[in-house]
Design a protein around this motif. Structure first.
Motif, PDB file in Angstrom:
ATOM      1  N   GLU A  48     -58.949   3.684   3.636  1.00  0.00           N
ATOM      2  CA  GLU A  48     -59.290   4.556   4.754  1.00  0.00           C
ATOM      3  C   GLU A  48     -58.903   3.924   6.091  1.00  0.00           C
ATOM      4  N   LEU A  49     -59.025   2.612   6.171  1.00  0.00           N
ATOM      5  CA  LEU A  49     -58.651   1.903   7.399  1.00  0.00           C
ATOM      6  C   LEU A  49     -57.132   1.695   7.485  1.00  0.00           C
ATOM      7  N   GLN A  50     -56.431   1.978   6.406  1.00  0.00           N
ATOM      8  CA  GLN A  50     -54.969   1.825   6.326  1.00  0.00           C
ATOM      9  C   GLN A  50     -54.504   0.382   6.539  1.00  0.00           C
ATOM     10  N   ILE A  51     -55.288  -0.567   6.057  1.00  0.00           N
ATOM     11  CA  ILE A  51     -54.911  -1.974   6.180  1.00  0.00           C
ATOM     12  C   ILE A  51     -53.682  -2.275   5.315  1.00  0.00           C
ATOM     13  N   ASP A  52     -53.392  -1.358   4.377  1.00  0.00           N
ATOM     14  CA  ASP A  52     -52.197  -1.542   3.545  1.00  0.00           C
ATOM     15  C   ASP A  52     -50.899  -1.316   4.307  1.00  0.00           C
ATOM     16  N   ARG A  53     -51.005  -0.998   5.591  1.00  0.00           N
ATOM     17  CA  ARG A  53     -49.781  -0.796   6.389  1.00  0.00           C
ATOM     18  C   ARG A  53     -49.365  -2.057   7.150  1.00  0.00           C
ATOM     19  N   HIS A  54     -50.005  -3.172   6.848  1.00  0.00           N
ATOM     20  CA  HIS A  54     -49.613  -4.443   7.484  1.00  0.00           C
ATOM     21  C   HIS A  54     -48.364  -5.020   6.824  1.00  0.00           C
ATOM     22  N   PRO A 108     -52.934 -12.797   7.998  1.00  0.00           N
ATOM     23  CA  PRO A 108     -52.981 -11.362   8.300  1.00  0.00           C
ATOM     24  C   PRO A 108     -53.373 -11.155   9.763  1.00  0.00           C
ATOM     25  N   VAL A 109     -52.811 -10.102  10.356  1.00  0.00           N
ATOM     26  CA  VAL A 109     -53.116  -9.813  11.765  1.00  0.00           C
ATOM     27  C   VAL A 109     -53.938  -8.528  11.808  1.00  0.00           C
ATOM     28  N   TYR A 110     -55.248  -8.681  11.921  1.00  0.00           N
ATOM     29  CA  TYR A 110     -56.159  -7.527  11.876  1.00  0.00           C
ATOM     30  C   TYR A 110     -56.446  -6.999  13.273  1.00  0.00           C
ATOM     31  N   PHE A 111     -56.539  -5.692  13.379  1.00  0.00           N
ATOM     32  CA  PHE A 111     -57.096  -5.094  14.585  1.00  0.00           C
ATOM     33  C   PHE A 111     -58.600  -5.343  14.568  1.00  0.00           C
ATOM     34  N   ILE A 112     -59.205  -5.446  15.746  1.00  0.00           N
ATOM     35  CA  ILE A 112     -60.662  -5.631  15.822  1.00  0.00           C
ATOM     36  C   ILE A 112     -61.373  -4.462  15.133  1.00  0.00           C
ATOM     37  N   THR A 113     -60.739  -3.282  15.184  1.00  0.00           N
ATOM     38  CA  THR A 113     -61.342  -2.096  14.563  1.00  0.00           C
ATOM     39  C   THR A 113     -61.382  -2.216  13.032  1.00  0.00           C
ATOM     40  N   GLU A 114     -60.427  -2.968  12.472  1.00  0.00           N
ATOM     41  CA  GLU A 114     -60.422  -3.186  11.020  1.00  0.00           C
ATOM     42  C   GLU A 114     -61.598  -4.076  10.624  1.00  0.00           C
ATOM     43  N   MET A 115     -61.856  -5.068  11.463  1.00  0.00           N
ATOM     44  CA  MET A 115     -62.987  -5.969  11.200  1.00  0.00           C
ATOM     45  C   MET A 115     -64.291  -5.188  11.222  1.00  0.00           C
ATOM     46  N   VAL A 116     -64.440  -4.360  12.277  1.00  0.00           N
ATOM     47  CA  VAL A 116     -65.672  -3.578  12.413  1.00  0.00           C
ATOM     48  C   VAL A 116     -65.802  -2.608  11.235  1.00  0.00           C
ATOM     49  N   GLY A 117     -64.697  -1.942  10.896  1.00  0.00           N
ATOM     50  CA  GLY A 117     -64.694  -0.980   9.802  1.00  0.00           C
ATOM     51  C   GLY A 117     -65.087  -1.623   8.478  1.00  0.00           C
ATOM     52  N   LYS A 173     -32.745  -4.044   8.912  1.00  0.00           N
ATOM     53  CA  LYS A 173     -33.735  -4.763   8.105  1.00  0.00           C
ATOM     54  C   LYS A 173     -35.148  -4.466   8.610  1.00  0.00           C
ATOM     55  N   LEU A 174     -35.314  -4.588   9.934  1.00  0.00           N
ATOM     56  CA  LEU A 174     -36.637  -4.341  10.521  1.00  0.00           C
ATOM     57  C   LEU A 174     -37.061  -2.891  10.257  1.00  0.00           C
ATOM     58  N   GLY A 175     -36.109  -1.978  10.421  1.00  0.00           N
ATOM     59  CA  GLY A 175     -36.389  -0.561  10.210  1.00  0.00           C
ATOM     60  C   GLY A 175     -36.868  -0.283   8.787  1.00  0.00           C
ATOM     61  N   LEU A 176     -36.176  -0.892   7.821  1.00  0.00           N
ATOM     62  CA  LEU A 176     -36.549  -0.686   6.422  1.00  0.00           C
ATOM     63  C   LEU A 176     -37.940  -1.239   6.135  1.00  0.00           C
ATOM     64  N   ARG A 177     -38.198  -2.422   6.685  1.00  0.00           N
ATOM     65  CA  ARG A 177     -39.524  -3.026   6.460  1.00  0.00           C
ATOM     66  C   ARG A 177     -40.604  -2.157   7.086  1.00  0.00           C
ATOM     67  N   MET A 178     -40.307  -1.607   8.260  1.00  0.00           N
ATOM     68  CA  MET A 178     -41.291  -0.738   8.924  1.00  0.00           C
ATOM     69  C   MET A 178     -41.510   0.542   8.124  1.00  0.00           C
ATOM     70  N   ALA A 179     -40.413   1.098   7.614  1.00  0.00           N
ATOM     71  CA  ALA A 179     -40.511   2.343   6.852  1.00  0.00           C
ATOM     72  C   ALA A 179     -41.365   2.128   5.602  1.00  0.00           C
ATOM     73  N   ARG A 180     -41.165   0.963   4.957  1.00  0.00           N
ATOM     74  CA  ARG A 180     -41.903   0.677   3.732  1.00  0.00           C
ATOM     75  C   ARG A 180     -43.418   0.661   3.989  1.00  0.00           C
ATOM     76  N   ARG A 181     -43.800   0.279   5.179  1.00  0.00           N
ATOM     77  CA  ARG A 181     -45.235   0.208   5.495  1.00  0.00           C
ATOM     78  C   ARG A 181     -45.701   1.426   6.283  1.00  0.00           C
ATOM     79  N   SER A 195     -50.401   4.152  14.255  1.00  0.00           N
ATOM     80  CA  SER A 195     -51.371   5.239  14.104  1.00  0.00           C
ATOM     81  C   SER A 195     -52.595   4.790  13.301  1.00  0.00           C
ATOM     82  N   LEU A 196     -52.455   3.689  12.564  1.00  0.00           N
ATOM     83  CA  LEU A 196     -53.631   3.164  11.850  1.00  0.00           C
ATOM     84  C   LEU A 196     -54.743   2.762  12.830  1.00  0.00           C
ATOM     85  N   TYR A 197     -54.330   2.257  13.998  1.00  0.00           N
ATOM     86  CA  TYR A 197     -55.305   1.839  15.020  1.00  0.00           C
ATOM     87  C   TYR A 197     -56.075   3.055  15.547  1.00  0.00           C
TER      88      TYR A 197
END
Lengths: 291, 203
Positions: free
Chosen positions: A271-277, A253-262, B167-175, A16-18
């Motif tokens: 705001e870009l939710q890059i912390d969800r990587h 890091p694996v960035y979406f192109i939208t993160e780069m633009v943002g 393991k994968l589920g937990l890592r996904m949940a954390r993010r 959903s970050l994308y």
């Protein structure tokens, strides 16, 4: 300008970050992404393996909805959804009988005239018009991205017009250049990450991801940039595993192109939710004084 | 091994190649074995000696048994590299897709049951609610695999699978990459009705 928008299931769930990023950055250049009403799952590559008719009917309904909503263009950021929808539009154009058959049950009938665009195609129009360059407030100096296109941006199981070079696409490189980042030349930009094999045939998928990772590292890349949420999730979430196994020290890091633009527009990491990587996306940006 | 061309029997070969050509809409007879597909196949190392050109040859020779049951059919990742590079535009990914369906109709056990479960479950979930709910889909998928392994008393496999997915589920949940919400499309009945209609026609 309003443009039709098909997020697809993933952009409403694990990626959903994308979705957030896409809406945000296009808004900045005056393009309003209007989500089409009551869209359904495109069936991805799975539908074609289970039933030929479903593989056409599922994306077809979405095309009908977008057209009935009055859009002349629809943008689909997810590469798999984009590929399926583009292919089905062409198939229905070539097979009016099938189109009529599907139309019998659809509340919103398919005409087949809408333009189905990938996120890169729309971004490239903003490059051509100069609008994107105007909005860049923070150059992405020091980033050495390996632009990773994967399969679904340039290869299709049906003859459709491909907007970029099939073997050596340049769309992301062109966008990144405007943002001030010099992309690298590398070998695996259109190779497969294994997609769903990561879940159902892990050994095969990990081998594919390892080759991609090794080449990016050997070329001196410090990050990946992608358009596909499947590529992003795979290269991001399995990176630790493959790197540990093959004694690779680097993490990219694996960035979406939208993160780069943002980021180049000055939008914050939060705001870009890059912390969800999975692989930390902020550290490198801090090191390079981008944030 | 595959059958030799010397044992070619038109009686058995023709129906096989005809069926695959019709259903996949690919002209298999245009293959002249240049093997550009083999050179580009990313899973070539995982499929033993079977590359797209070999599969096409098996089908042309009517070697039904091997064509329906080989590593390429089940490990093909649908990257479309073979078809994009084929000088005669033969898209083998559409052939492997077709073979999967033929094998299922013949009630053959898939060589990679997890792959078959994955795609079946994915489409079922997508159709059931009109949109895919990742958690629901993954739960059904894992349940199917576990039941299959239980039947075969593969307890170690069940344990490993559970551990790696947790393991994968937990890592996904954390993010916050784990989506707990529910999504659906109101008009999903349109697709279900269309699907029913076509099933009636072909049966």
């Amino acid at each position: 300008m309003d443009i039709g928008y098909y997020p697809g299931c993933t952009l409403h769930a694990s990626s959903s970050l994308y979705d957030v990023q896409s809406r945000r950055i296009f808004n900045e250049v005056g393009i309003n992404l209007k989500e089409i009403e009551d869209w359904n799952c495109c069936g991805a590559t799975s539908a074609g393996k289970v039933d030929d008719f479903l593989a056409v009917a599922m994306p077809a309904r979405n095309i009908g909805i977008a057209e009935a909503d009055g859009f002349s263009e629809i943008v689909i950021p997810c590469s798999a959804c984009y590929s399926r929808t583009l292919v089905v539009q062409k198939r229905l154009e070539d097979d009016p009988l099938l189109k009529n058959q599907i139309n019998t049950e659809l509340a919103k009938k398919i005409q087949g005239t809408i333009k189905v665009s990938s996120i890169l195609e729309v971004l490239l129009t903003t490059v051509a018009s100069g609008e994107l360059a105007e909005k860049v407030s923070q150059k992405l100096k020091g980033l050495k991205p390996a632009c990773y296109y994967g399969c679904m941006q340039t290869r299709f199981p049906y003859k459709v017009p491909v907007p970029d070079d099939v073997e050596n696409p340049q769309g992301m490189e062109t966008v990144l250049k405007v943002l001030g980042a010099q992309s690298l030349d590398w070998n695996y930009k259109t190779d497969c990450c294994g997609a769903s094999a990561a879940v159902n045939d892990e050994e095969a998928a990990l081998n594919l991801m390892t080759r991609i990772m090794k080449d990016a590292v050997a070329r001196g890349a410090n990050c990946f940039v992608v358009t596909c949420p499947m590529c992003q999730l795979n290269m991001d979430s399995y990176q630790d595993k493959i790197c540990q196994k093959h004694e690779i020290k680097e993490r990219l890091p694996v960035y979406f192109i939208t993160e780069m633009v943002g980021l180049a527009m000055g939008v914050s990491v939060e705001e870009l939710q890059i912390d969800r990587h999975f692989v930390d996306g902020s550290e490198l940006l801090k090191e390079l004084n981008i944030i | 091994m595959t059958e030799s061309a010397r044992e070619f029997d038109p009686e058995t070969a023709h129906p096989m190649v005809k069926e695959v050509m019709e259903r996949s809409q690919q002209n298999l007879l245009a293959c002249y074995q240049c093997r550009r597909c083999a050179a580009g196949c990313p899973v070539g190392e995982e499929t033993g000696y079977i590359t797209p050109d070999r599969l096409i040859r098996m089908i042309i020779l009517g070697d039904r048994e091997n064509a329906l049951n080989n590593q390429l059919v089940w490990r093909c990742v649908s990257c479309y590299t073979c078809g994009t590079r084929c000088p005669n535009d033969i898209q083998t990914a559409r052939i492997t897709d077709t073979i999967k369906k033929i094998a299922k109709e013949a009630h053959l056990d898939p060589l990679k049951p997890k792959v078959a479960h994955f795609h079946d479950t994915f489409v079922n979930s997508g159709i059931r609610w009109g949109r895919l709910n990742e958690m629901e889909f993954m739960s059904f998928f894992e349940l199917k695999n576990t039941l299959k392994d239980l039947k075969r008393m593969k307890f170690k496999a069940i344990y490993d699978e559970l551990m790696s997915k947790t393991k994968l589920g937990l890592r996904m949940a954390r993010r916050k990459r784990m989506h707990m919400g529910f999504q659906s499309a109101k008009g999903r009945g349109e697709i279900k009705r269309l699907y029913k209609k076509t099933k009636k026609k072909t049966v």
